[in-house]
Each structure stands twice: as structure tokens, then as C-alpha cells.
Write an enzyme that holds these catalytic residues in place. Sequence first.
Site, PDB file in Angstrom:
ATOM      1  N   CYS A  56       0.844  -1.204   0.000  1.00  0.00           N
ATOM      2  CA  CYS A  56       0.000   0.000   0.000  1.00  0.00           C
ATOM      3  C   CYS A  56       0.876   1.249   0.000  1.00  0.00           C
ATOM      4  O   CYS A  56       1.345   1.701   1.047  1.00  0.00           O
ATOM      5  CB  CYS A  56      -0.927  -0.008   1.221  1.00  0.00           C
ATOM      6  SG  CYS A  56      -1.990   1.439   1.285  1.00  0.00           S
ATOM      7  N   CYS A  97      -0.502   4.118   2.083  1.00  0.00           N
ATOM      8  CA  CYS A  97      -0.316   3.968   3.541  1.00  0.00           C
ATOM      9  C   CYS A  97       1.136   4.218   3.941  1.00  0.00           C
ATOM     10  O   CYS A  97       1.403   4.830   4.970  1.00  0.00           O
ATOM     11  CB  CYS A  97      -0.694   2.563   4.012  1.00  0.00           C
ATOM     12  SG  CYS A  97      -2.164   1.884   3.263  1.00  0.00           S
ATOM     13  N   ASP A  98       2.089   3.708   3.158  1.00  0.00           N
ATOM     14  CA  ASP A  98       3.489   3.662   3.611  1.00  0.00           C
ATOM     15  C   ASP A  98       4.457   4.551   2.845  1.00  0.00           C
ATOM     16  O   ASP A  98       5.623   4.667   3.235  1.00  0.00           O
ATOM     17  CB  ASP A  98       3.995   2.202   3.533  1.00  0.00           C
ATOM     18  CG  ASP A  98       3.197   1.290   4.450  1.00  0.00           C
ATOM     19  OD1 ASP A  98       2.703   1.786   5.479  1.00  0.00           O
ATOM     20  OD2 ASP A  98       3.062   0.090   4.139  1.00  0.00           O
TER      21      ASP A  98
END
Length: 312
Positions: free
Chosen positions: A135, A138-139
Amino acid sequence: MEKREFDVVILGGGPGGLSAGLYAARGELSVGVVDVSMFGGQPSNYLELENYPGFKRIGGYELMEQFEEHADMFGVEKFPMQEIESVDLVSSPKIIKTKQVEFAAKSVILATGAKPMKLGVKGELEFAGRGVSYCAVCDGAFYKNKIVTVVGGGNSAIEEAIYLTQFASKVYVVHRRDELRADKIIQMRAFNNSKIEFIFDSVVEEICGDELVNKIIIKNVKTGLMSEIATNGVFPYIGIVPNVEYINGQIAQDSKGFILTDETMRTSQEGVYAIGDVRNTPLRQVITATADGAIAAVYATKYVQIQKEVTV
Ligand code: NAP
């Protein structure tokens, strides 16, 4: 355990599930939508969508919030954070059990989506969360001024590679062929981005590191030559596999596990419909999942009405 009865139970609260819920509830059916996590599905993690008509640009989370509010407006009952323990799609009514609730439903719509496919190479599991991520939204911010590698050549891989250039100093894209699968407009953006370097005809053989990932070993599939690339992050985007673990052979699936349906979204089991990424479909987009949901809800409504007439 709490017992609940509905005309329709929808498994999965992504765009397909919420759209089916909205249509079925608007058709005066009682509807419960069950999700293993919060609602919104995969698009909740998309930074931005620019191909959902009516919205030139909208955040994935924001769009899914609006889907949820719209389903609420018609009285859809939501059951978040419910892991499916078992389903009986053959019995009448159909029974779905989670740890907390036993649902009985005249009709069931399967909208459980899909999850990222794993590379299946050494180091992938060991370094999950320590340099391996599925992701970018997300990261990605963890990789400010670092080198990252995206694996794959589809829309997801190329879009996420472009996204990662906001943070990373360099983004390698490792793809197994010499031609990308992604849409041409997305390809052009990536080819014009000076931070992205393509490594074609190559596959990842191993992900290596100490505490964190620091390199990958790749193999050129044409020459067989192995080489190393220094990288701090690896983002595999090589496709998806359907979330169908609960089905247990009760519904016909294709060789990859995607659920087979007809044009009304009906599966091989009477009263059971499948929509969105979990079904065998030629296009996986928010708009197609949403359209699938509308079709399934209309045919589930007809099915439920017949069931009610039979039992009167
Ligand atoms: P995808 O379109 O199936 O692409 C997967 C990519 O990974 C392909 O390039 C494939 O190579 C490669 N690949 C597959 N298995 C591999 C392996 N074992 N090792 C190395 N490479 C491998 O998957 P996706 O990009 O996740 O997209 C899934 C669906 O969502 C698609 O229908 C896509 O169009 C849609 N989507 C759309 C958008 C958008 O429209 N904005 C955004 C994201 C996703 P080959 O090309 O050689 O097969």
C-alpha cells in the site's frame, strides 16, 4: 450469539456492496451489509480517483464516505469488523455466521473484493512491514528521499510508482515483460517522470536486508543474468486474488477463484449474487463494481419478492 434476519445480506462493504445495499434498501428490502473491517473497501486507500464520472478528482476515502452516507440514507444496516466464520448458501434461508452474529437471509450478495497477490519470493514475508509494502498510500511517506522498487506493469503498479515519486528520490519499476499492461495515459505519465527508471524483462528473485530491506536480487528472464539493486522499499503490485476463502465449493468459480456469474450477477447458487472484484469480470473499477451492485440488487429484489409470494 445475536440472531438477525434480513431479506438480503451483503458480504463486503466496498463500492459494490454499498451500491447494492442502497438499491436493495430503496426497493423496500431489509438489508444488512457485513464487512471484515470498516466500510469503503480497497478504494478507501486510493489517494485520488479521476475516472469516477461526476467527480473530476476525488479522494478515495472521501468518495467511499459518501457511498456509505448514501446507503445510510435508505436504512441499510451496517455490521463492521465481522469476520465470516461460515456460510451456508444452499439452505433456505441462507445462513452466515460471524463470531458475533448469525444472519439468516433470503438472498445473499457476495462483494468481498480481492487482495494483493504475493510475489512468493524469499524475503517477502520476512520483510513485510520492514520494507515490503502492498500500500503505497499507507506507507509511501516512510520513504522520503529513499530508493523504492515497484514490481508489476499494470495500472496499480504504474499509478503507485508515480505516487511514490512524491517521496522517494528514485523509483524503479521491475516488470517481467518489455511492455506495460497499464493504460496508455498512465504509461505516458510514468515515462515522462524523471524519477522513474524501468527495468524490463526482469523478475524479483529475492528481497534482502538486515533490520530493513536494503537490496533486491533480480533476474533478466531473457538472458538469465542475475543482478542486485540497492533499494529501501519493495512494493509488489502484481495483481489481485479474490477473497473467497469462506465459499467452500458452494459456488462455481474460475481457475483463479473468481466467482462466475451471468449478466444479472447470479451465481451458480439460486438467490446468491456476486459483484465487483470478487467475480470473474473484464474490468475492475469503482464504477463497474457499483454498476454490478445495482444489477445484483434489482435481481435479488425480484428473487426475494418471489420467495415472499411462495411463502404467503
Ligand atoms: P493487473 O492489471 O492484473 O496487472 C498485474 C501486473 O503484474 C501485470 O503487468 C503482470 O504482468 C504482472 N504480474 C502478474 N503476476 C506476476 C508475477 N508473478 N511476477 C511478476 N509480475 C507479475 O493488476 P492490477 O494492476 O493490480 O490491477 C487490477 C485491476 O484493477 C485491473 O483490472 C486494473 O485495470 C484495475 N485498476 C484500475 C485502475 C485505474 O483505472 N485507474 C487503477 C488500479 C487498478 P503481465 O503484464 O506480463 O501479465
